[in-house]
Write a protein that holds these residues in place. Structure first.
Motif, PDB file in Angstrom:
ATOM      1  N   MET A  21       0.819  -1.179   0.000  1.00  0.00           N
ATOM      2  CA  MET A  21       0.000   0.000   0.000  1.00  0.00           C
ATOM      3  C   MET A  21       0.875   1.260   0.000  1.00  0.00           C
ATOM      4  SD  MET A  21      -3.405   0.620   2.245  1.00  0.00           S
ATOM      5  CE  MET A  21      -2.918   1.249   3.819  1.00  0.00           C
ATOM      6  N   LEU A  22       1.879   1.314   0.845  1.00  0.00           N
ATOM      7  CA  LEU A  22       2.727   2.499   0.920  1.00  0.00           C
ATOM      8  C   LEU A  22       4.144   2.260   0.426  1.00  0.00           C
ATOM      9  CD1 LEU A  22       1.599   3.889   4.391  1.00  0.00           C
ATOM     10  CD2 LEU A  22       0.927   4.682   2.134  1.00  0.00           C
ATOM     11  N   GLY A  23       4.518   1.014   0.167  1.00  0.00           N
ATOM     12  CA  GLY A  23       5.871   0.740  -0.285  1.00  0.00           C
ATOM     13  C   GLY A  23       6.845   0.626   0.867  1.00  0.00           C
ATOM     14  N   ASP A  24       8.106   0.619   0.536  1.00  0.00           N
ATOM     15  CA  ASP A  24       9.152   0.486   1.543  1.00  0.00           C
ATOM     16  C   ASP A  24       9.382   1.801   2.279  1.00  0.00           C
ATOM     17  OD1 ASP A  24       9.671  -2.176   0.879  1.00  0.00           O
ATOM     18  OD2 ASP A  24      11.030  -1.590  -0.744  1.00  0.00           O
ATOM     19  N   PRO A  25       9.697   1.717   3.581  1.00  0.00           N
ATOM     20  CA  PRO A  25      10.022   2.934   4.331  1.00  0.00           C
ATOM     21  C   PRO A  25      11.278   3.583   3.760  1.00  0.00           C
ATOM     22  CG  PRO A  25       9.763   1.039   5.797  1.00  0.00           C
ATOM     23  CD  PRO A  25       9.710   0.537   4.391  1.00  0.00           C
ATOM     24  N   PRO A  26      11.497   4.833   3.971  1.00  0.00           N
ATOM     25  CA  PRO A  26      10.678   5.725   4.789  1.00  0.00           C
ATOM     26  C   PRO A  26       9.500   6.280   3.987  1.00  0.00           C
ATOM     27  CG  PRO A  26      12.584   6.932   4.033  1.00  0.00           C
ATOM     28  CD  PRO A  26      12.715   5.512   3.504  1.00  0.00           C
ATOM     29  N   PHE A  27       8.411   6.538   4.663  1.00  0.00           N
ATOM     30  CA  PHE A  27       7.259   7.195   4.082  1.00  0.00           C
ATOM     31  C   PHE A  27       6.523   7.938   5.192  1.00  0.00           C
ATOM     32  CE2 PHE A  27       6.323   2.665   4.652  1.00  0.00           C
ATOM     33  CZ  PHE A  27       5.383   2.724   5.675  1.00  0.00           C
ATOM     34  N   THR A  28       5.642   8.835   4.798  1.00  0.00           N
ATOM     35  CA  THR A  28       4.871   9.620   5.757  1.00  0.00           C
ATOM     36  C   THR A  28       3.472   9.037   5.853  1.00  0.00           C
ATOM     37  OG1 THR A  28       6.148  11.576   5.178  1.00  0.00           O
ATOM     38  CG2 THR A  28       4.079  11.939   6.354  1.00  0.00           C
ATOM     39  N   LEU A  29       3.024   8.745   7.064  1.00  0.00           N
ATOM     40  CA  LEU A  29       1.702   8.166   7.286  1.00  0.00           C
ATOM     41  C   LEU A  29       0.613   9.227   7.236  1.00  0.00           C
ATOM     42  CD1 LEU A  29       2.597   5.869  10.311  1.00  0.00           C
ATOM     43  CD2 LEU A  29       2.250   5.181   7.934  1.00  0.00           C
ATOM     44  N   GLY A  30      -0.625   8.765   7.285  1.00  0.00           N
ATOM     45  CA  GLY A  30      -1.775   9.638   7.473  1.00  0.00           C
ATOM     46  C   GLY A  30      -2.560   9.955   6.228  1.00  0.00           C
ATOM     47  N   TRP A  31      -3.898  10.025   6.398  1.00  0.00           N
ATOM     48  CA  TRP A  31      -4.798  10.364   5.295  1.00  0.00           C
ATOM     49  C   TRP A  31      -5.823  11.423   5.684  1.00  0.00           C
ATOM     50  CZ3 TRP A  31      -3.398   5.276   6.366  1.00  0.00           C
ATOM     51  CH2 TRP A  31      -2.615   4.653   5.384  1.00  0.00           C
ATOM     52  N   ASP A  32      -6.317  11.383   6.922  1.00  0.00           N
ATOM     53  CA  ASP A  32      -7.308  12.357   7.376  1.00  0.00           C
ATOM     54  C   ASP A  32      -6.649  13.711   7.590  1.00  0.00           C
ATOM     55  OD1 ASP A  32      -9.642  10.645   7.779  1.00  0.00           O
ATOM     56  OD2 ASP A  32      -8.606   9.811   9.509  1.00  0.00           O
ATOM     57  N   VAL A  33      -7.280  14.773   7.089  1.00  0.00           N
ATOM     58  CA  VAL A  33      -6.741  16.113   7.298  1.00  0.00           C
ATOM     59  C   VAL A  33      -7.855  17.111   7.615  1.00  0.00           C
ATOM     60  CG1 VAL A  33      -4.740  15.783   5.786  1.00  0.00           C
ATOM     61  CG2 VAL A  33      -6.830  16.743   4.839  1.00  0.00           C
ATOM     62  N   ALA A  34      -7.499  18.140   8.344  1.00  0.00           N
ATOM     63  CA  ALA A  34      -8.354  19.299   8.563  1.00  0.00           C
ATOM     64  C   ALA A  34      -7.429  20.483   8.799  1.00  0.00           C
ATOM     65  CB  ALA A  34      -9.270  19.097   9.764  1.00  0.00           C
ATOM     66  N   GLY A  35      -7.746  21.591   8.211  1.00  0.00           N
ATOM     67  CA  GLY A  35      -6.890  22.757   8.388  1.00  0.00           C
ATOM     68  C   GLY A  35      -7.319  23.910   7.506  1.00  0.00           C
ATOM     69  N   THR A  36      -6.352  24.741   7.186  1.00  0.00           N
ATOM     70  CA  THR A  36      -6.602  25.975   6.450  1.00  0.00           C
ATOM     71  C   THR A  36      -5.854  25.946   5.122  1.00  0.00           C
ATOM     72  OG1 THR A  36      -6.743  27.122   8.567  1.00  0.00           O
ATOM     73  CG2 THR A  36      -6.465  28.491   6.607  1.00  0.00           C
ATOM     74  N   VAL A  37      -6.525  26.319   4.057  1.00  0.00           N
ATOM     75  CA  VAL A  37      -5.892  26.409   2.738  1.00  0.00           C
ATOM     76  C   VAL A  37      -4.879  27.549   2.764  1.00  0.00           C
ATOM     77  CG1 VAL A  37      -6.277  26.914   0.286  1.00  0.00           C
ATOM     78  CG2 VAL A  37      -7.923  25.495   1.537  1.00  0.00           C
ATOM     79  N   GLU A  38      -3.639  27.232   2.413  1.00  0.00           N
ATOM     80  CA  GLU A  38      -2.578  28.241   2.346  1.00  0.00           C
ATOM     81  C   GLU A  38      -2.489  28.857   0.956  1.00  0.00           C
ATOM     82  OE1 GLU A  38      -0.332  29.473   4.666  1.00  0.00           O
ATOM     83  OE2 GLU A  38      -1.560  28.452   6.156  1.00  0.00           O
ATOM     84  N   SER A  39      -2.617  28.019  -0.068  1.00  0.00           N
ATOM     85  CA  SER A  39      -2.575  28.506  -1.447  1.00  0.00           C
ATOM     86  C   SER A  39      -3.259  27.478  -2.334  1.00  0.00           C
ATOM     87  CB  SER A  39      -1.130  28.750  -1.909  1.00  0.00           C
ATOM     88  OG  SER A  39      -0.418  27.536  -1.936  1.00  0.00           O
TER      89      SER A  39
END
Length: 163
Positions: free
Chosen positions: A1-19
């Motif tokens: 699914m994500l391949g070999d490390p290193p990779f960054t986890l996470g899918w859920d997000v909430a925040g503010t649009v910067e650009s």
């Protein structure tokens, strides 16, 4: 699914649009949003900043706090797409009895990022028909602790990481 490390986890997000990128008119800098990024690929959401496609995010309703909005996308879309999409039960207030009548049973549900489905979920939250239970929030720097808590299986809601 994500391949070999290193990779960054996470899918859920909430925040503010910067650009925004060229041609994007749905969102402007300063908009409060939530979404599900690139699932099941690398969403890279354990970060201070990330890139989202306009069809993976929606505006955050005032009825949802930022932690609640961050806890909604993956769990909410899994339930919504299973019940409303695959089983075609229509009513998000489906009872176990009605599910049994309809023969609704699932072993595996594939989830896809969907702004229209997220919009339906956020409308339910705005109307008071959906509640996101956040067990606790932790700073992003405590991501390992969050995973330890999840592994212990003692949480009663979402654990949300805050940058």
């Amino acid at each position: 699914m994500l391949g070999d490390p290193p990779f960054t986890l996470g899918w859920d997000v909430a925040g503010t649009v910067e650009s925004t990128g060229p041609g994007v008119s749905t969102f402007v800098p300063g908009d409060e949003v939530l979404g599900l990024l690139a699932f099941p690929g690398p969403g890279n959401a354990y970060a201070d900043y990330m890139i989202a496609s306009h069809d993976e995010i929606v505006h955050r309703p005032a009825a949802l706090s930022v932690p609640e909005a961050g806890g909604l996308p993956l769990a909410g879309l899994t339930a919504w797409q299973a019940l409303a999409g695959i089983a075609d039960v229509g009513d998000p207030g489906l009872t176990p009895e009605r599910a049994a009548e309809l023969g609704v049973r699932f072993a595996v549900v594939s989830v896809r990022p969907s702004a229209p489905d997220l919009s339906r979920l956020t409308a339910l939250a705005e109307a008071g028909g959906l509640r996101v239970h956040v067990d606790q929030t932790l700073p992003l720097t405590d991501a390992a602790k969050a995973h330890e808590l999840l592994s212990a299986r003692r949480t009663t809601g979402k654990i949300v990481l805050i940058p």
